[in-house]
Scaffold this motif. Sequence first.
Motif, PDB file in Angstrom:
ATOM      1  N   ALA A  45       6.380  11.557  12.386  1.00 50.89           N
ATOM      2  CA  ALA A  45       5.475  10.417  12.247  1.00 50.89           C
ATOM      3  C   ALA A  45       6.010   9.529  11.133  1.00 50.89           C
ATOM      4  O   ALA A  45       6.710  10.008  10.241  1.00 50.89           O
ATOM      5  N   PRO A  46       5.739   8.227  11.190  1.00 49.67           N
ATOM      6  CA  PRO A  46       6.283   7.348  10.153  1.00 49.67           C
ATOM      7  C   PRO A  46       5.768   7.700   8.757  1.00 49.67           C
ATOM      8  O   PRO A  46       4.643   8.153   8.587  1.00 49.67           O
ATOM      9  N   ARG A  47       6.658   7.497   7.774  1.00 49.98           N
ATOM     10  CA  ARG A  47       6.326   7.750   6.368  1.00 49.98           C
ATOM     11  C   ARG A  47       6.048   6.435   5.659  1.00 49.98           C
ATOM     12  O   ARG A  47       6.616   5.403   6.011  1.00 49.98           O
ATOM     13  N   ALA A  48       5.190   6.499   4.650  1.00 53.20           N
ATOM     14  CA  ALA A  48       4.861   5.295   3.877  1.00 53.20           C
ATOM     15  C   ALA A  48       5.966   5.000   2.865  1.00 53.20           C
ATOM     16  O   ALA A  48       6.614   5.901   2.341  1.00 53.20           O
ATOM     17  N   GLN A  49       6.187   3.720   2.626  1.00 52.32           N
ATOM     18  CA  GLN A  49       7.089   3.274   1.549  1.00 52.32           C
ATOM     19  C   GLN A  49       6.618   1.872   1.148  1.00 52.32           C
ATOM     20  O   GLN A  49       6.767   0.921   1.921  1.00 52.32           O
ATOM     21  N   LEU A  50       6.049   1.777  -0.033  1.00 49.39           N
ATOM     22  CA  LEU A  50       5.395   0.526  -0.433  1.00 49.39           C
ATOM     23  C   LEU A  50       6.394  -0.418  -1.090  1.00 49.39           C
ATOM     24  O   LEU A  50       6.289  -0.740  -2.282  1.00 49.39           O
ATOM     25  N   THR A  51       7.381  -0.857  -0.302  1.00 50.52           N
ATOM     26  CA  THR A  51       8.400  -1.797  -0.770  1.00 50.52           C
ATOM     27  C   THR A  51       8.676  -2.787   0.359  1.00 50.52           C
ATOM     28  O   THR A  51       8.285  -2.542   1.509  1.00 50.52           O
ATOM     29  N   GLY A  53      10.410  -4.058   3.448  1.00 53.15           N
ATOM     30  CA  GLY A  53      11.070  -3.258   4.470  1.00 53.15           C
ATOM     31  C   GLY A  53      10.418  -1.910   4.705  1.00 53.15           C
ATOM     32  O   GLY A  53      10.920  -1.108   5.484  1.00 53.15           O
ATOM     33  N   GLY A  54       9.301  -1.654   4.040  1.00 53.35           N
ATOM     34  CA  GLY A  54       8.621  -0.364   4.152  1.00 53.35           C
ATOM     35  C   GLY A  54       7.355  -0.444   4.983  1.00 53.35           C
ATOM     36  O   GLY A  54       7.122  -1.421   5.716  1.00 53.35           O
ATOM     37  N   ILE A  55       6.553   0.620   4.899  1.00 51.64           N
ATOM     38  CA  ILE A  55       5.304   0.718   5.655  1.00 51.64           C
ATOM     39  C   ILE A  55       4.181   1.088   4.702  1.00 51.64           C
ATOM     40  O   ILE A  55       4.321   2.033   3.920  1.00 51.64           O
ATOM     41  N   ALA A  56       3.085   0.351   4.751  1.00 51.52           N
ATOM     42  CA  ALA A  56       1.867   0.747   4.040  1.00 51.52           C
ATOM     43  C   ALA A  56       0.979   1.481   5.031  1.00 51.52           C
ATOM     44  O   ALA A  56       0.670   0.945   6.097  1.00 51.52           O
ATOM     45  N   ILE A  57       0.616   2.714   4.710  1.00 50.17           N
ATOM     46  CA  ILE A  57      -0.307   3.488   5.551  1.00 50.17           C
ATOM     47  C   ILE A  57      -1.648   3.511   4.826  1.00 50.17           C
ATOM     48  O   ILE A  57      -1.769   4.095   3.745  1.00 50.17           O
ATOM     49  N   LEU A  58      -2.633   2.839   5.393  1.00 50.99           N
ATOM     50  CA  LEU A  58      -3.891   2.610   4.700  1.00 50.99           C
ATOM     51  C   LEU A  58      -5.030   3.350   5.404  1.00 50.99           C
ATOM     52  O   LEU A  58      -5.347   3.042   6.571  1.00 50.99           O
ATOM     53  N   PRO A  59      -5.665   4.335   4.730  1.00 51.98           N
ATOM     54  CA  PRO A  59      -6.840   4.983   5.308  1.00 51.98           C
ATOM     55  C   PRO A  59      -8.010   4.011   5.329  1.00 51.98           C
ATOM     56  O   PRO A  59      -8.287   3.356   4.326  1.00 51.98           O
ATOM     57  N   LEU A  60      -8.655   3.897   6.468  1.00 50.21           N
ATOM     58  CA  LEU A  60      -9.716   2.891   6.630  1.00 50.21           C
ATOM     59  C   LEU A  60     -11.105   3.499   6.726  1.00 50.21           C
ATOM     60  O   LEU A  60     -12.102   2.790   6.584  1.00 50.21           O
ATOM     61  N   ALA A  99       0.282  -7.631  -5.241  1.00 52.19           N
ATOM     62  CA  ALA A  99      -0.881  -7.292  -4.422  1.00 52.19           C
ATOM     63  C   ALA A  99      -0.788  -7.957  -3.048  1.00 52.19           C
ATOM     64  O   ALA A  99      -0.480  -9.146  -2.939  1.00 52.19           O
ATOM     65  N   HIS A 100      -1.015  -7.157  -2.004  1.00 53.67           N
ATOM     66  CA  HIS A 100      -1.117  -7.642  -0.629  1.00 53.67           C
ATOM     67  C   HIS A 100      -2.435  -7.121  -0.077  1.00 53.67           C
ATOM     68  O   HIS A 100      -3.001  -6.167  -0.613  1.00 53.67           O
ATOM     69  N   SER A 101      -2.915  -7.723   1.007  1.00 53.26           N
ATOM     70  CA  SER A 101      -4.134  -7.198   1.599  1.00 53.26           C
ATOM     71  C   SER A 101      -4.143  -7.395   3.101  1.00 53.26           C
ATOM     72  O   SER A 101      -3.460  -8.282   3.637  1.00 53.26           O
ATOM     73  N   PHE A 111      -3.274  -3.361  -1.016  1.00 52.57           N
ATOM     74  CA  PHE A 111      -2.207  -2.412  -1.355  1.00 52.57           C
ATOM     75  C   PHE A 111      -1.174  -3.153  -2.197  1.00 52.57           C
ATOM     76  O   PHE A 111      -1.157  -4.390  -2.230  1.00 52.57           O
ATOM     77  N   THR A 112      -0.337  -2.385  -2.899  1.00 56.28           N
ATOM     78  CA  THR A 112       0.650  -2.991  -3.800  1.00 56.28           C
ATOM     79  C   THR A 112       2.053  -2.782  -3.251  1.00 56.28           C
ATOM     80  O   THR A 112       2.404  -1.669  -2.847  1.00 56.28           O
TER      81      THR A 112
END
Length: 290
Positions: A45-51, A53-60, A99-101, A111-112
Amino acid sequence: MTSVSLKNHRTSASTRAAVRRTALSLAQLVATLLCCAISGSVVAAPRAQLTPGGIAILPLGDFDSRPSVTYGDKRVLTVQHEDGWHAYVGIALSAKQGAHSVRVNGGDVQFTVNGKTYLEQRLTITNTRKVDPLEQDLERIRSERTRKANARLHWSDELLGFDFIRPVTGPKSSSYGLRRILNGQPRNPHSGMDIAAPTGTPILAPAAGRVIEVGDFFFSGNMVYIDHGQGLISLYAHMSKMDVAVGDTVDQGQKLGEVGETGRVTGPHLHWSVGLNGNWIDPALFLDAP
Ligand SMILES: [Zn+2]
């Protein structure tokens, strides 16, 4: 965990292959290794990387039905796990730190994005027309740009495939995000991962999906785009042979075609890109941890 037992299986398969090495011809050995590598592929499964080119995985949290999530003006992939819904946000390589949203059913979830430095890569392309196209190439390049943008931004509601396997057996020869200098001239950064493999090596669908674009492109050569649903798109470039057509549905592990060296290349390899909400992100995040 499933992934651990699969890794153990892969290791023991490689060890057995090594023990038998002296009794095998080189061709038999290659076939054995390919077989073991494919059958033992780790599904990740995809992994998060908060940069960038990365992926933010956000629990909703919990919702009765799939929540509406947007990032900028793009819809965002959502998945329901046991502990509630999650958004998987593709972060553009050009994204600013800070900061992004995302909008979630009218509210904001923040998320940052942290900084990341991507290295520079200098390449020499012997077919100079692929670096400095002729006037007569420009119209073709323009029309292909539109087709490529349409495929990258394609959306379908149903998530057909999400957990990936490697599309090709072989070493990573070039990473995502490299700042590229071609024949001394700066060009767009590398939007995918390159996997080195001989011409004719099978390219497998990493997850189920639907073929949305197939063609011979000026820079990318023979290229196939797969829509996995919910804005998750993958593409395969420089192919020598394409075995699928627009509208085909593909299963995980199904052959899409073969590795080649069509388009702008320095040798045979697969260029593999993965996109989320219209942004190409690092495909390595869809493979098991390095
Ligand atoms: Zn590439």
